[in-house]
Design an enzyme around this catalytic site. Structure first.
Site, PDB file in Angstrom:
ATOM      1  N   GLY A  81       7.321  -1.642   8.603  1.00 25.64           N
ATOM      2  CA  GLY A  81       6.829  -0.489   9.296  1.00 25.64           C
ATOM      3  C   GLY A  81       7.161  -0.405  11.007  1.00 25.64           C
ATOM      4  O   GLY A  81       6.839  -1.694  11.394  1.00 25.64           O
ATOM      5  N   GLN A 130       5.592   0.795  19.839  1.00 22.95           N
ATOM      6  CA  GLN A 130       5.987  -0.888  19.761  1.00 22.95           C
ATOM      7  C   GLN A 130       7.282  -0.956  20.538  1.00 22.95           C
ATOM      8  O   GLN A 130       7.582  -2.031  21.007  1.00 22.95           O
ATOM      9  CB  GLN A 130       6.040  -1.395  18.345  1.00 22.95           C
ATOM     10  CG  GLN A 130       4.569  -1.313  17.796  1.00 22.95           C
ATOM     11  CD  GLN A 130       4.657  -1.718  16.223  1.00 22.95           C
ATOM     12  OE1 GLN A 130       5.116  -1.017  15.470  1.00 22.95           O
ATOM     13  NE2 GLN A 130       4.512  -3.017  15.904  1.00 22.95           N
ATOM     14  N   CYS A 163       0.989  -7.613  12.188  1.00 28.52           N
ATOM     15  CA  CYS A 163       1.553  -6.522  13.180  1.00 28.52           C
ATOM     16  C   CYS A 163       2.694  -7.234  14.112  1.00 28.52           C
ATOM     17  O   CYS A 163       2.224  -8.572  14.667  1.00 28.52           O
ATOM     18  CB  CYS A 163       0.544  -6.040  14.076  1.00 28.52           C
ATOM     19  SG  CYS A 163       1.251  -4.538  15.210  1.00 28.52           S
ATOM     20  N   HIS A 198      -1.668   2.382   9.757  1.00 32.01           N
ATOM     21  CA  HIS A 198      -1.346   1.209  10.774  1.00 32.01           C
ATOM     22  C   HIS A 198      -0.557   1.806  11.734  1.00 32.01           C
ATOM     23  O   HIS A 198      -0.737   1.801  12.948  1.00 32.01           O
ATOM     24  CB  HIS A 198      -0.835  -0.026   9.843  1.00 32.01           C
ATOM     25  CG  HIS A 198      -0.508  -1.108  10.765  1.00 32.01           C
ATOM     26  ND1 HIS A 198      -0.986  -2.328  11.069  1.00 32.01           N
ATOM     27  CD2 HIS A 198       0.678  -1.107  11.700  1.00 32.01           C
ATOM     28  CE1 HIS A 198      -0.352  -3.185  11.875  1.00 32.01           C
ATOM     29  NE2 HIS A 198       0.312  -2.322  12.315  1.00 32.01           N
TER      30      HIS A 198
HETATM   31  O1  GNR Z   1       5.455  -5.664   8.954  1.00 34.08           O
HETATM   32  C1  GNR Z   1       4.223  -5.174   8.884  1.00 34.08           C
HETATM   33  N1  GNR Z   1       3.309  -5.761   7.821  1.00 34.08           N
HETATM   34  C2  GNR Z   1       2.300  -5.041   7.469  1.00 34.08           C
HETATM   35  C3  GNR Z   1       1.510  -5.545   6.534  1.00 34.08           C
HETATM   36  C4  GNR Z   1       0.382  -5.315   6.253  1.00 34.08           C
HETATM   37  C5  GNR Z   1      -0.271  -4.087   6.778  1.00 34.08           C
HETATM   38  C6  GNR Z   1       0.398  -3.444   7.950  1.00 34.08           C
HETATM   39  C7  GNR Z   1       1.614  -4.056   8.265  1.00 34.08           C
HETATM   40  S1  GNR Z   1       2.626  -3.260   9.363  1.00 34.08           S
HETATM   41  C8  GNR Z   1       3.664  -4.174   9.968  1.00 34.08           C
HETATM   42  C9  GNR Z   1       4.531  -3.958  10.899  1.00 34.08           C
HETATM   43  C10 GNR Z   1       4.219  -3.541  12.165  1.00 34.08           C
HETATM   44  O2  GNR Z   1       3.512  -4.185  13.115  1.00 34.08           O
HETATM   45  N2  GNR Z   1       3.999  -2.055  12.230  1.00 34.08           N
HETATM   46  O3  GNR Z   1       3.279  -1.639  13.107  1.00 34.08           O
HETATM   47 NI    NI Z   2       1.883  -2.921  13.918  1.00 35.33          NI
END
Ligand code: GNR
Ligand code: NI
Length: 175
Positions: free
Chosen positions: A46, A51, A91, A133
């Site tokens: 995501g 970001q 993240c 998230h």
């Molecule tokens: O790549 C991502 N993996 C993830 C794993 C568990 C819960 C949320 C995420 S989101 C993250 C990518 C990211 O930082 N999105 O804001």
């Molecule tokens: Ni994130």
């Protein structure tokens, strides 16, 4: 397409509250393409516009196994939520840190697509976790904000240490 720079903690720009998207124009389509490329090349599931230093209510995610189903959510709102689920989160803006976070297990959301069309969706599992998230990012919130003060201090120390090691590696490479 272009790969964008991902902001990392403690960059204060990650704390910006995003504004609604109003124009569904070519610039927005370009941003969606660039964010998609950026998410895939960083191996993320995501990415929120915050970001990449764009403070608009826009996020993308791809929770598919094959990483071939990018989804766009513009001006997302949570209509209903139920249950609680705990999941280990990471993240791209908090590299190398993983921690358990509790969130709603099932959510119903409304959002707009790239053309401005409205849709509603019921989400659960990783799809629900990731969307919550990303929606936090749009409010300037990071998953580490949910941790206890003690754990937050441990995260800060680990990030400082990681950074020192990275600097040492760079200076060694220059010698
Ligand atoms: O790549 C991502 N993996 C993830 C794993 C568990 C819960 C949320 C995420 S989101 C993250 C990518 C990211 O930082 N999105 O804001
Ligand atoms: Ni994130």
């Amino acid at each position: 397409m272009a790969k964008l720079e991902i902001l990392e903690i403690p960059d204060p720009r990650l704390r910006t509250v995003a504004k609604p998207v109003e124009a569904f124009d070519d610039e927005l389509q370009r941003l969606i393409e660039d964010m998609t490329e950026t998410m895939y090349s960083a191996d993320g599931i995501g990415l929120a516009a915050t970001q990449v230093n764009v403070h608009k209510r826009l996020l993308i995610l791809d929770v598919s196994e094959a990483q071939d189903t990018p989804r766009v959510y513009i001006n997302p709102e949570i209509l209903e939520s139920e249950g609680t689920e705990t999941c280990e989160e990471g993240c791209l803006s908090v590299p190398g840190i993983y921690a358990e976070v509790s969130r709603a297990e099932r959510i119903r959301i409304s959002a707009q697509n790239a053309d401005g069309g409205f849709f509603e969706e019921d989400l659960d599992g990783m799809h629900a976790v990731c969307l919550q998230h990303e929606m936090d990012h749009l409010q300037g919130k990071l998953f580490v904000d949910y941790l206890s003060p003690l754990k937050q201090r441990m995260v800060t120390k680990k990030l400082e240490k990681q950074r020192k090691v990275a600097v040492q590696k760079t200076s060694k490479a220059l010698l």
